[in-house]
Each structure stands twice: as structure tokens, then as C-alpha cells.
Design a protein around this motif. Sequence first.
Motif, PDB file in Angstrom:
ATOM      1  N   LEU A 110      28.255  70.999  42.552  1.00  0.00           N
ATOM      2  CA  LEU A 110      29.627  71.431  42.049  1.00  0.00           C
ATOM      3  C   LEU A 110      29.425  72.411  40.746  1.00  0.00           C
ATOM      4  CD1 LEU A 110      32.241  68.929  42.699  1.00  0.00           C
ATOM      5  CD2 LEU A 110      32.442  71.226  43.436  1.00  0.00           C
ATOM      6  N   GLU A 111      28.727  71.905  39.758  1.00  0.00           N
ATOM      7  CA  GLU A 111      28.523  72.418  38.499  1.00  0.00           C
ATOM      8  C   GLU A 111      27.882  73.861  38.654  1.00  0.00           C
ATOM      9  OE1 GLU A 111      28.892  68.238  38.047  1.00  0.00           O
ATOM     10  OE2 GLU A 111      27.892  69.271  39.099  1.00  0.00           O
ATOM     11  N   GLN A 112      27.002  73.982  39.611  1.00  0.00           N
ATOM     12  CA  GLN A 112      26.310  75.158  39.907  1.00  0.00           C
ATOM     13  C   GLN A 112      27.253  76.169  40.497  1.00  0.00           C
ATOM     14  OE1 GLN A 112      22.814  73.626  42.177  1.00  0.00           O
ATOM     15  NE2 GLN A 112      21.571  74.059  40.544  1.00  0.00           N
ATOM     16  N   ALA A 113      28.003  75.719  41.389  1.00  0.00           N
ATOM     17  CA  ALA A 113      29.078  76.533  42.092  1.00  0.00           C
ATOM     18  C   ALA A 113      30.115  77.219  41.196  1.00  0.00           C
ATOM     19  CB  ALA A 113      29.855  75.618  43.041  1.00  0.00           C
ATOM     20  N   VAL A 114      30.231  76.374  40.046  1.00  0.00           N
ATOM     21  CA  VAL A 114      31.392  77.090  39.115  1.00  0.00           C
ATOM     22  C   VAL A 114      30.690  77.642  37.823  1.00  0.00           C
ATOM     23  CG1 VAL A 114      33.060  75.461  39.813  1.00  0.00           C
ATOM     24  CG2 VAL A 114      31.495  74.920  38.108  1.00  0.00           C
ATOM     25  N   SER A 115      29.554  78.074  37.927  1.00  0.00           N
ATOM     26  CA  SER A 115      28.463  78.656  36.972  1.00  0.00           C
ATOM     27  C   SER A 115      29.103  80.038  36.676  1.00  0.00           C
ATOM     28  CB  SER A 115      27.107  78.552  37.193  1.00  0.00           C
ATOM     29  OG  SER A 115      26.863  79.331  38.290  1.00  0.00           O
ATOM     30  N   GLY A 116      29.928  80.746  37.486  1.00  0.00           N
ATOM     31  CA  GLY A 116      30.270  82.167  37.399  1.00  0.00           C
ATOM     32  C   GLY A 116      29.297  82.926  38.058  1.00  0.00           C
ATOM     33  N   ASP A 117      28.228  82.560  38.755  1.00  0.00           N
ATOM     34  CA  ASP A 117      27.355  83.109  39.428  1.00  0.00           C
ATOM     35  C   ASP A 117      27.881  83.469  40.818  1.00  0.00           C
ATOM     36  OD1 ASP A 117      25.530  83.469  37.110  1.00  0.00           O
ATOM     37  OD2 ASP A 117      24.378  81.571  37.950  1.00  0.00           O
ATOM     38  N   TYR A 118      29.093  82.817  41.426  1.00  0.00           N
ATOM     39  CA  TYR A 118      29.452  82.892  42.699  1.00  0.00           C
ATOM     40  C   TYR A 118      30.637  83.096  42.839  1.00  0.00           C
ATOM     41  CZ  TYR A 118      24.878  80.422  43.067  1.00  0.00           C
ATOM     42  OH  TYR A 118      23.555  80.019  43.113  1.00  0.00           O
ATOM     43  N   THR A 119      31.094  83.807  43.826  1.00  0.00           N
ATOM     44  CA  THR A 119      32.597  84.172  44.351  1.00  0.00           C
ATOM     45  C   THR A 119      32.744  83.167  45.246  1.00  0.00           C
ATOM     46  OG1 THR A 119      31.930  85.578  46.148  1.00  0.00           O
ATOM     47  CG2 THR A 119      32.729  86.604  43.975  1.00  0.00           C
ATOM     48  N   ILE A 120      34.147  82.520  45.200  1.00  0.00           N
ATOM     49  CA  ILE A 120      34.459  81.156  45.932  1.00  0.00           C
ATOM     50  C   ILE A 120      35.830  81.451  46.918  1.00  0.00           C
ATOM     51  CG2 ILE A 120      35.297  78.899  45.563  1.00  0.00           C
ATOM     52  CD1 ILE A 120      33.637  78.762  43.090  1.00  0.00           C
ATOM     53  N   CYS A 121      35.879  80.634  47.746  1.00  0.00           N
ATOM     54  CA  CYS A 121      37.216  80.927  48.655  1.00  0.00           C
ATOM     55  C   CYS A 121      37.757  79.334  48.943  1.00  0.00           C
ATOM     56  CB  CYS A 121      37.045  81.646  49.971  1.00  0.00           C
ATOM     57  SG  CYS A 121      38.511  81.908  50.653  1.00  0.00           S
ATOM     58  N   SER A 127      37.352  68.182  38.798  1.00  0.00           N
ATOM     59  CA  SER A 127      36.505  67.281  38.302  1.00  0.00           C
ATOM     60  C   SER A 127      35.292  67.861  37.345  1.00  0.00           C
ATOM     61  CB  SER A 127      35.941  66.146  39.381  1.00  0.00           C
ATOM     62  OG  SER A 127      34.903  67.042  40.207  1.00  0.00           O
ATOM     63  N   VAL A 128      34.974  69.028  37.629  1.00  0.00           N
ATOM     64  CA  VAL A 128      34.132  69.783  36.819  1.00  0.00           C
ATOM     65  C   VAL A 128      34.736  70.892  35.783  1.00  0.00           C
ATOM     66  CG1 VAL A 128      32.173  69.240  38.377  1.00  0.00           C
ATOM     67  CG2 VAL A 128      33.556  71.379  38.852  1.00  0.00           C
ATOM     68  N   GLY A 129      36.067  70.561  35.442  1.00  0.00           N
ATOM     69  CA  GLY A 129      36.849  71.665  34.770  1.00  0.00           C
ATOM     70  C   GLY A 129      36.973  73.173  34.905  1.00  0.00           C
ATOM     71  N   ALA A 130      37.076  73.249  36.407  1.00  0.00           N
ATOM     72  CA  ALA A 130      37.322  74.666  36.845  1.00  0.00           C
ATOM     73  C   ALA A 130      38.684  74.725  37.440  1.00  0.00           C
ATOM     74  CB  ALA A 130      36.330  74.785  37.936  1.00  0.00           C
ATOM     75  N   TYR A 131      39.375  73.767  37.321  1.00  0.00           N
ATOM     76  CA  TYR A 131      40.901  73.866  37.912  1.00  0.00           C
ATOM     77  C   TYR A 131      41.604  72.884  37.117  1.00  0.00           C
ATOM     78  CZ  TYR A 131      44.764  74.026  41.059  1.00  0.00           C
ATOM     79  OH  TYR A 131      45.864  74.316  41.668  1.00  0.00           O
ATOM     80  N   SER A 132      42.872  73.332  36.477  1.00  0.00           N
ATOM     81  CA  SER A 132      43.462  72.775  35.468  1.00  0.00           C
ATOM     82  C   SER A 132      44.347  71.500  35.931  1.00  0.00           C
ATOM     83  CB  SER A 132      44.653  73.801  34.940  1.00  0.00           C
ATOM     84  OG  SER A 132      45.481  74.146  36.128  1.00  0.00           O
ATOM     85  N   ASP A 133      44.743  71.062  37.319  1.00  0.00           N
ATOM     86  CA  ASP A 133      45.390  70.010  37.600  1.00  0.00           C
ATOM     87  C   ASP A 133      44.601  69.122  38.548  1.00  0.00           C
ATOM     88  OD1 ASP A 133      47.490  68.407  38.725  1.00  0.00           O
ATOM     89  OD2 ASP A 133      48.827  69.625  38.269  1.00  0.00           O
ATOM     90  N   ALA A 134      44.318  67.871  38.380  1.00  0.00           N
ATOM     91  CA  ALA A 134      43.579  67.052  39.189  1.00  0.00           C
ATOM     92  C   ALA A 134      44.213  66.653  40.351  1.00  0.00           C
ATOM     93  CB  ALA A 134      43.213  65.582  38.256  1.00  0.00           C
ATOM     94  N   SER A 135      45.458  66.939  40.698  1.00  0.00           N
ATOM     95  CA  SER A 135      46.161  66.655  41.766  1.00  0.00           C
ATOM     96  C   SER A 135      45.632  67.670  42.814  1.00  0.00           C
ATOM     97  CB  SER A 135      47.540  66.545  41.851  1.00  0.00           C
ATOM     98  OG  SER A 135      48.138  68.015  41.693  1.00  0.00           O
ATOM     99  N   GLY A 183      37.916  78.972  33.311  1.00  0.00           N
ATOM    100  CA  GLY A 183      36.701  79.166  32.930  1.00  0.00           C
ATOM    101  C   GLY A 183      35.998  80.097  33.599  1.00  0.00           C
ATOM    102  N   THR A 184      34.765  80.036  34.064  1.00  0.00           N
ATOM    103  CA  THR A 184      33.832  81.092  34.723  1.00  0.00           C
ATOM    104  C   THR A 184      34.342  81.557  35.864  1.00  0.00           C
ATOM    105  OG1 THR A 184      32.289  79.435  35.133  1.00  0.00           O
ATOM    106  CG2 THR A 184      32.188  80.487  33.351  1.00  0.00           C
ATOM    107  N   ILE A 185      35.175  80.550  36.524  1.00  0.00           N
ATOM    108  CA  ILE A 185      35.735  81.046  38.153  1.00  0.00           C
ATOM    109  C   ILE A 185      37.006  81.385  38.154  1.00  0.00           C
ATOM    110  CG2 ILE A 185      33.898  79.343  39.102  1.00  0.00           C
ATOM    111  CD1 ILE A 185      36.434  77.840  39.773  1.00  0.00           C
ATOM    112  N   ALA A 186      37.626  81.725  36.905  1.00  0.00           N
ATOM    113  CA  ALA A 186      39.026  82.175  36.734  1.00  0.00           C
ATOM    114  C   ALA A 186      39.353  83.224  37.586  1.00  0.00           C
ATOM    115  CB  ALA A 186      39.602  82.361  35.251  1.00  0.00           C
ATOM    116  N   ASP A 187      38.413  84.334  37.590  1.00  0.00           N
ATOM    117  CA  ASP A 187      38.491  85.638  38.374  1.00  0.00           C
ATOM    118  C   ASP A 187      37.930  85.731  39.670  1.00  0.00           C
ATOM    119  OD1 ASP A 187      36.371  85.764  37.018  1.00  0.00           O
ATOM    120  OD2 ASP A 187      36.893  87.873  36.394  1.00  0.00           O
ATOM    121  N   LYS A 188      37.098  84.545  40.071  1.00  0.00           N
ATOM    122  CA  LYS A 188      36.068  84.589  41.095  1.00  0.00           C
ATOM    123  C   LYS A 188      36.713  84.056  42.371  1.00  0.00           C
ATOM    124  CE  LYS A 188      32.078  85.468  38.240  1.00  0.00           C
ATOM    125  NZ  LYS A 188      31.808  86.823  38.843  1.00  0.00           N
TER     126      LYS A 188
END
Length: 289
Positions: free
Chosen positions: A149-160, A178-186, A194-199
Motif C-alpha cells: 500500500l505504501e508503494q501504491a501511494v508513493s505518487g508513482d502510480y495512477t489509481i482507480c 490507513s497509510v494517510g492517503a485518504y482523510s476519513d477512516a470510514s 498527499g502524493t495521490i491527491a490528483d492521481k
Amino acid sequence: MTMKKRVAAFASCAIACAMVSAAMLAGCSKPAEEPVQDADVQAQGESVQLQIFAANSLSKALDEVQALYTEKHPEVTFADTQYKASGELVEMLKAGSAADIFISASKGKMDDAAAAGLVDEATTFDMFTNDLVMVTGESNADIPEGLTLEQAVSGDYTICVGDESVPAGNYACQALASVGAYSDASGKGGQFEGTIADKVVLDTSVGNVCKHAESGDVDIAFVYSSDVYRFGGVKVLSTIPAETHKNIVYPAALTADSAHAQEAQEFLDWAASDPAALSVWQKWGFELA
């Protein structure tokens, strides 16, 4: 002929006529009984058509299970099963759409249906479990298997991921939180950070999410493991750790207004216990809860 002989002849004739009449009446009475028996048989074998609302990810497996059930129970057929995001199915029920069975891809959506009085809560049970996985296009050799997960949200990849109406999307956002890439745990109501905000690309069904990865529109998609069996064209990079999101279960229930509650319950009981049905579920990547 003497009087005595005339009386005897008359009596014999009367007896013969009576016997013929009795035989004719007996013969006429049989057809009257048969339609009653036929009506009973017809009543017992009356055909029923069930309407099921089910999560998108169940489409291939449930179609096959329904066909198998109709082979064994020809008196039961199925209307065009509605496969959509679980949240959309709840909205359809709220709007008055008729169904006999609702199978959700999340407890939350089933809870929403129960709170609105749309399902018979006494019939609710957890039917399946599933895993959340990260996938990429089958021919994509640029992303390593075992991706974390940490690698997936590194900013190197686009996500759907699926949008908020899609349970798989909710689970994906929980994992990303859980890795800080989304603002609501629900997994709902938040924003990508973070690095995936626009990806991140959102879509309205887990099937569409899977297709984004297959086509190469994005590098990574978050889908159910069963979707890999259902669509093909993608390969699993890794399974998302279960502790990063809520347990993935598919609850099923009869709807509150089912017109065929008995037949619907019989189908669900069979689908969750018959060896032939279990074999189909397993083939498509589902495990009975």
C-alpha cells in the motif's frame, strides 16, 4: 303367456335397465373426479418468477447459480436480475422497485436498507466473504508483484477506485486512509491526500474500475479478488491486508415486500448449501461466510 310369467319378465327387464343405468352413471362420474386431481397438481407446481437485486460483483456467478436452480426446480424462474452498486440498489428499493431478494456487497448498505424498512431483518445473513486486491493490466510489466500500500501511494502510480456508492470503493478508501492517503477512516466523505491527491480516478461500479486497469487508463485498480475471475485482463499485484479495512462480507435478505417470500427463502437456502451451487461460487472466487 301367463300373468306370472309376464311379471317375471317385467322384473328381469327392470333389473337389467337399472344395472345399465348404474354402469352409465359410474362411467360418467370418473371424468368429474380427474379435473379436481389435476387442479391440485397444477396448484402445487404453480410457476414463480423471482426478482433479485444483487451487487455487481456477483453477476457471473449468480447467473450460473440461477440457471442451475431452474434446471432442478423448473417451476421457479428469475426475472432480469439487477446487478448494480449496492448503494444504487438500495435507492431503487426506496423508490419503489419490486424485488424478492437483496444481496449487498457490504453490511453498511444492508443496514441502510434495514433502517428504511426495505428488507425483512429476520432473514438477513452473511452469505459470502471476499478479498480486496490491487490489480494492473495483464500485460503491464512495469509494476512489481507484491506491491505494498505504501508503494501504491508513493505518487508513482495512477489509481482507480469505486465511488461512494460502490462498497469496494469504500473498502479501498479505508485501506488508503490507513497509510494517510485518504482523510476519513470510514472510507466515505473524505478526500484523497498527499502524493495521490490528483492521481485517483473514481468510477460507478467495480467492473468499470477493473476495466480502467485492464485498458491501461490507470496503473492500479482496487477491486475484489472475485473480479479477477469475472473480467480477466488483469493480474493481481497483491492482496490488501485485511486489518486495513472492514471485513468484506455480502449479506443477503428477503425484501420486506417480497411477493414470493417462501420460494425466495428456499432459493437462498439452496444457494448457500447445495454442493453444485457451492462449486459455482468457488469457481468465481467467492467463499461462503
